[in-house]
Scaffold this motif. Structure first.
Motif, PDB file in Angstrom:
ATOM      1  N   LEU A  44       0.825  -1.208   0.000  1.00 18.25           N
ATOM      2  CA  LEU A  44       0.000   0.000   0.000  1.00 18.25           C
ATOM      3  C   LEU A  44       0.857   1.255   0.000  1.00 18.25           C
ATOM      4  O   LEU A  44       0.486   2.277  -0.586  1.00 18.25           O
ATOM      5  CB  LEU A  44      -0.926  -0.014   1.213  1.00 18.25           C
ATOM      6  CG  LEU A  44      -1.872   1.176   1.390  1.00 18.25           C
ATOM      7  CD1 LEU A  44      -2.847   1.269   0.214  1.00 18.25           C
ATOM      8  CD2 LEU A  44      -2.632   1.051   2.714  1.00 18.25           C
ATOM      9  N   ALA A  45       2.020   1.201   0.658  1.00 19.87           N
ATOM     10  CA  ALA A  45       2.894   2.372   0.768  1.00 19.87           C
ATOM     11  C   ALA A  45       3.397   2.858  -0.591  1.00 19.87           C
ATOM     12  O   ALA A  45       3.840   4.003  -0.713  1.00 19.87           O
ATOM     13  CB  ALA A  45       4.083   2.057   1.680  1.00 19.87           C
ATOM     14  N   ALA A  46       3.320   2.011  -1.613  1.00 20.97           N
ATOM     15  CA  ALA A  46       3.730   2.420  -2.956  1.00 20.97           C
ATOM     16  C   ALA A  46       2.766   3.441  -3.549  1.00 20.97           C
ATOM     17  O   ALA A  46       3.109   4.151  -4.500  1.00 20.97           O
ATOM     18  CB  ALA A  46       3.827   1.200  -3.869  1.00 20.97           C
ATOM     19  N   ASP A  47       1.571   3.523  -2.985  1.00 21.94           N
ATOM     20  CA  ASP A  47       0.562   4.488  -3.426  1.00 21.94           C
ATOM     21  C   ASP A  47       0.305   5.438  -2.258  1.00 21.94           C
ATOM     22  O   ASP A  47      -0.505   5.135  -1.377  1.00 21.94           O
ATOM     23  CB  ASP A  47      -0.717   3.755  -3.829  1.00 21.94           C
ATOM     24  CG  ASP A  47      -1.772   4.676  -4.434  1.00 21.94           C
ATOM     25  OD1 ASP A  47      -1.738   5.886  -4.160  1.00 21.94           O
ATOM     26  OD2 ASP A  47      -2.647   4.167  -5.159  1.00 21.94           O
ATOM     27  N   ASN A  68       6.384   3.007   6.464  1.00 18.60           N
ATOM     28  CA  ASN A  68       5.800   1.724   6.067  1.00 18.60           C
ATOM     29  C   ASN A  68       6.492   1.147   4.837  1.00 18.60           C
ATOM     30  O   ASN A  68       6.628  -0.071   4.700  1.00 18.60           O
ATOM     31  CB  ASN A  68       4.307   1.891   5.793  1.00 18.60           C
ATOM     32  CG  ASN A  68       3.506   2.155   7.063  1.00 18.60           C
ATOM     33  OD1 ASN A  68       4.000   1.975   8.171  1.00 18.60           O
ATOM     34  ND2 ASN A  68       2.269   2.594   6.895  1.00 18.60           N
ATOM     35  N   ALA A  69       6.943   2.021   3.945  1.00 16.97           N
ATOM     36  CA  ALA A  69       7.582   1.566   2.705  1.00 16.97           C
ATOM     37  C   ALA A  69       8.880   0.815   2.968  1.00 16.97           C
ATOM     38  O   ALA A  69       9.258  -0.077   2.198  1.00 16.97           O
ATOM     39  CB  ALA A  69       7.837   2.766   1.782  1.00 16.97           C
ATOM     40  N   VAL A  70       9.573   1.170   4.056  1.00 16.46           N
ATOM     41  CA  VAL A  70      10.867   0.532   4.366  1.00 16.46           C
ATOM     42  C   VAL A  70      10.761  -0.387   5.584  1.00 16.46           C
ATOM     43  O   VAL A  70      11.742  -0.637   6.275  1.00 16.46           O
ATOM     44  CB  VAL A  70      11.968   1.596   4.581  1.00 16.46           C
ATOM     45  CG1 VAL A  70      12.221   2.356   3.289  1.00 16.46           C
ATOM     46  CG2 VAL A  70      11.590   2.577   5.702  1.00 16.46           C
ATOM     47  N   LEU A 135      -7.487  -2.172   5.438  1.00 20.10           N
ATOM     48  CA  LEU A 135      -6.502  -2.206   4.359  1.00 20.10           C
ATOM     49  C   LEU A 135      -7.200  -2.649   3.074  1.00 20.10           C
ATOM     50  O   LEU A 135      -7.895  -3.673   3.077  1.00 20.10           O
ATOM     51  CB  LEU A 135      -5.363  -3.169   4.705  1.00 20.10           C
ATOM     52  CG  LEU A 135      -4.444  -2.719   5.854  1.00 20.10           C
ATOM     53  CD1 LEU A 135      -3.460  -3.823   6.215  1.00 20.10           C
ATOM     54  CD2 LEU A 135      -3.697  -1.444   5.478  1.00 20.10           C
ATOM     55  N   PRO A 136      -7.022  -1.906   1.993  1.00 23.25           N
ATOM     56  CA  PRO A 136      -7.754  -2.213   0.751  1.00 23.25           C
ATOM     57  C   PRO A 136      -7.649  -3.662   0.294  1.00 23.25           C
ATOM     58  O   PRO A 136      -8.626  -4.231  -0.195  1.00 23.25           O
ATOM     59  CB  PRO A 136      -7.117  -1.258  -0.267  1.00 23.25           C
ATOM     60  CG  PRO A 136      -6.639  -0.100   0.553  1.00 23.25           C
ATOM     61  CD  PRO A 136      -6.184  -0.703   1.855  1.00 23.25           C
ATOM     62  N   SER A 137      -6.485  -4.262   0.470  1.00 20.46           N
ATOM     63  CA  SER A 137      -6.299  -5.630  -0.041  1.00 20.46           C
ATOM     64  C   SER A 137      -6.725  -6.715   0.946  1.00 20.46           C
ATOM     65  O   SER A 137      -6.840  -7.889   0.565  1.00 20.46           O
ATOM     66  CB  SER A 137      -4.830  -5.850  -0.412  1.00 20.46           C
ATOM     67  OG  SER A 137      -3.997  -5.737   0.734  1.00 20.46           O
ATOM     68  N   LEU A 138      -6.988  -6.322   2.200  1.00 19.38           N
ATOM     69  CA  LEU A 138      -7.309  -7.323   3.216  1.00 19.38           C
ATOM     70  C   LEU A 138      -8.664  -7.120   3.886  1.00 19.38           C
ATOM     71  O   LEU A 138      -9.245  -8.059   4.410  1.00 19.38           O
ATOM     72  CB  LEU A 138      -6.231  -7.338   4.312  1.00 19.38           C
ATOM     73  CG  LEU A 138      -4.833  -7.803   3.923  1.00 19.38           C
ATOM     74  CD1 LEU A 138      -3.915  -7.752   5.141  1.00 19.38           C
ATOM     75  CD2 LEU A 138      -4.858  -9.208   3.343  1.00 19.38           C
ATOM     76  N   GLY A 139      -9.147  -5.898   3.896  1.00 15.18           N
ATOM     77  CA  GLY A 139     -10.373  -5.601   4.638  1.00 15.18           C
ATOM     78  C   GLY A 139     -10.053  -5.105   6.033  1.00 15.18           C
ATOM     79  O   GLY A 139      -8.947  -4.620   6.307  1.00 15.18           O
ATOM     80  N   THR A 140     -11.000  -5.223   6.943  1.00 19.41           N
ATOM     81  CA  THR A 140     -10.794  -4.713   8.298  1.00 19.41           C
ATOM     82  C   THR A 140      -9.749  -5.546   9.032  1.00 19.41           C
ATOM     83  O   THR A 140      -9.658  -6.763   8.837  1.00 19.41           O
ATOM     84  CB  THR A 140     -12.091  -4.742   9.116  1.00 19.41           C
ATOM     85  OG1 THR A 140     -12.490  -6.109   9.317  1.00 19.41           O
ATOM     86  CG2 THR A 140     -13.204  -3.979   8.414  1.00 19.41           C
ATOM     87  N   LEU A 141      -8.977  -4.883   9.880  1.00 19.35           N
ATOM     88  CA  LEU A 141      -7.981  -5.616  10.659  1.00 19.35           C
ATOM     89  C   LEU A 141      -8.639  -6.538  11.674  1.00 19.35           C
ATOM     90  O   LEU A 141      -8.076  -7.578  12.030  1.00 19.35           O
ATOM     91  CB  LEU A 141      -7.047  -4.632  11.353  1.00 19.35           C
ATOM     92  CG  LEU A 141      -6.071  -3.912  10.416  1.00 19.35           C
ATOM     93  CD1 LEU A 141      -5.181  -2.956  11.199  1.00 19.35           C
ATOM     94  CD2 LEU A 141      -5.216  -4.901   9.642  1.00 19.35           C
ATOM     95  N   ARG A 142      -9.816  -6.189  12.136  1.00 22.09           N
ATOM     96  CA  ARG A 142     -10.535  -7.091  13.026  1.00 22.09           C
ATOM     97  C   ARG A 142     -10.813  -8.413  12.335  1.00 22.09           C
ATOM     98  O   ARG A 142     -10.616  -9.488  12.905  1.00 22.09           O
ATOM     99  CB  ARG A 142     -11.841  -6.458  13.501  1.00 22.09           C
ATOM    100  CG  ARG A 142     -12.614  -7.326  14.498  1.00 22.09           C
ATOM    101  CD  ARG A 142     -13.900  -6.647  14.954  1.00 22.09           C
ATOM    102  NE  ARG A 142     -14.559  -7.412  15.991  1.00 22.09           N
ATOM    103  CZ  ARG A 142     -15.381  -8.421  15.776  1.00 22.09           C
ATOM    104  NH1 ARG A 142     -15.664  -8.793  14.527  1.00 22.09           N
ATOM    105  NH2 ARG A 142     -15.948  -9.075  16.788  1.00 22.09           N
ATOM    106  N   GLY A 143     -11.246  -8.338  11.083  1.00 17.66           N
ATOM    107  CA  GLY A 143     -11.511  -9.559  10.333  1.00 17.66           C
ATOM    108  C   GLY A 143     -10.265 -10.376  10.078  1.00 17.66           C
ATOM    109  O   GLY A 143     -10.314 -11.608  10.028  1.00 17.66           O
ATOM    110  N   VAL A 144      -9.131  -9.697   9.918  1.00 12.81           N
ATOM    111  CA  VAL A 144      -7.864 -10.381   9.676  1.00 12.81           C
ATOM    112  C   VAL A 144      -7.331 -11.015  10.957  1.00 12.81           C
ATOM    113  O   VAL A 144      -6.882 -12.171  10.956  1.00 12.81           O
ATOM    114  CB  VAL A 144      -6.825  -9.389   9.100  1.00 12.81           C
ATOM    115  CG1 VAL A 144      -5.448 -10.051   9.001  1.00 12.81           C
ATOM    116  CG2 VAL A 144      -7.266  -8.895   7.740  1.00 12.81           C
ATOM    117  N   TRP A 145      -7.371 -10.242  12.051  1.00 11.95           N
ATOM    118  CA  TRP A 145      -6.691 -10.685  13.265  1.00 11.95           C
ATOM    119  C   TRP A 145      -7.503 -11.626  14.152  1.00 11.95           C
ATOM    120  O   TRP A 145      -6.940 -12.495  14.824  1.00 11.95           O
ATOM    121  CB  TRP A 145      -6.249  -9.479  14.091  1.00 11.95           C
ATOM    122  CG  TRP A 145      -4.941  -8.918  13.659  1.00 11.95           C
ATOM    123  CD1 TRP A 145      -4.682  -7.684  13.134  1.00 11.95           C
ATOM    124  CD2 TRP A 145      -3.673  -9.604  13.687  1.00 11.95           C
ATOM    125  NE1 TRP A 145      -3.356  -7.552  12.838  1.00 11.95           N
ATOM    126  CE2 TRP A 145      -2.712  -8.711  13.169  1.00 11.95           C
ATOM    127  CE3 TRP A 145      -3.269 -10.871  14.097  1.00 11.95           C
ATOM    128  CZ2 TRP A 145      -1.366  -9.064  13.056  1.00 11.95           C
ATOM    129  CZ3 TRP A 145      -1.937 -11.224  13.977  1.00 11.95           C
ATOM    130  CH2 TRP A 145      -1.011 -10.334  13.471  1.00 11.95           C
TER     131      TRP A 145
END
Length: 247
Positions: A44-47, A68-70, A135-145
């Motif tokens: 995401l940091a690339a954009d 975040n990029a590094v 996060l656009p590619s993952l959705g909510t962090l609650r859903g991920v974690w």
């Protein structure tokens, strides 16, 4: 006893440790999810505009996106030194004795939107990511974690003192052997109000007192005793909540 701290939006710069090594972090069962979130964040940091929107920050904070990029190549430092702000100022890690620091290594952990949870001495880089982020590619962090983190937190042996803030509490529940802490102030008429501005400071002081305690409490009643002996006024409110009274 495990004292579960909230993270901070602000992070210390720099570090003298090697680049991030996910395999070296505590709670290795979280490794696959950590990698998924870290890769999504660096991609995401690339954009920059998309990063600013997702992270909820302004163009003036674009240096956070650069962090975040590094993420994979920047230096690391122990988590308790990486996180900054009111709570960590009150915790005063720099003032720990060698003995207190040794206790902190196994009594303290920090909730993290990026890593799920890290131990006090886990070496991490500076980054920007909040618990309520989508996060656009993952959705909510609650859903991920939640699927990965909740089994870890509910499986902790011994008493858990949960000092997390709302967005981090939402990422995963703790087990039945946990207790939360609410900070309130009482006026001369006995009216109580929840403290907002000084909430983090008092939780930092509480965490410092629990780290310094000679013995680890195994029950909520023993926890109340330890806190009281540290000079703080605390009451039980049901089975799983304590009320910390401020002057």
């Amino acid at each position: 006893m495990l004292v579960l701290l909230p993270p901070s939006e602000t992070k210390a710069d720099g570090g003298d440790g090697p680049p991030l090594d996910l395999d070296a972090l505590s709670y290795p069962e979280l490794g696959p999810t950590r990698r998924k979130v870290a890769e999504a964040l660096t991609d995401l940091a690339a954009d920059v505009p998309a990063s600013l929107a997702a992270l909820g920050i302004s163009e003036r904070q674009s240096d956070e996106v650069a962090r975040n990029a590094v993420l994979w190549t920047s230096p690391t430092m122990p988590a308790l030194r990486r996180y900054t702000g009111v709570l960590y100022d009150a915790l005063d890690v720099k003032g720990f004795t060698r003995a207190t620091l040794a206790k902190a290594q196994h009594r303290l952990a920090v909730a993290s939107a990026l890593f799920g949870i890290v131990s006090a001495t886990d070496r991490i880089p500076a980054y920007r990511l909040s618990g309520g982020t989508t996060l656009p590619s993952l959705g909510t962090l609650r859903g991920v974690w939640k699927p990965a983190l909740e089994p870890v937190l509910t499986g902790v042996e011994g008493l858990v003192v949960d000092l997390r803030s709302g967005s981090y509490s939402a990422l995963a529940k703790t087990g039945p052997n946990s207790v939360t802490v609410r900070v309130v102030t009482e006026d001369e008429q006995g009216n109580r109000t929840t403290v907002s501005h000084f909430n983090k400071a008092y939780k930092g002081k509480l965490a410092a007192a629990l780290v310094a305690a000679r013995t680890e409490p195994s029950t909520v009643d023993k926890l109340v005793t330890v806190i009281s002996k540290a000079g703080m006024t605390v009451e039980r409110d049901g089975d799983r909540e304590l009320v910390l009274l401020t002057g």
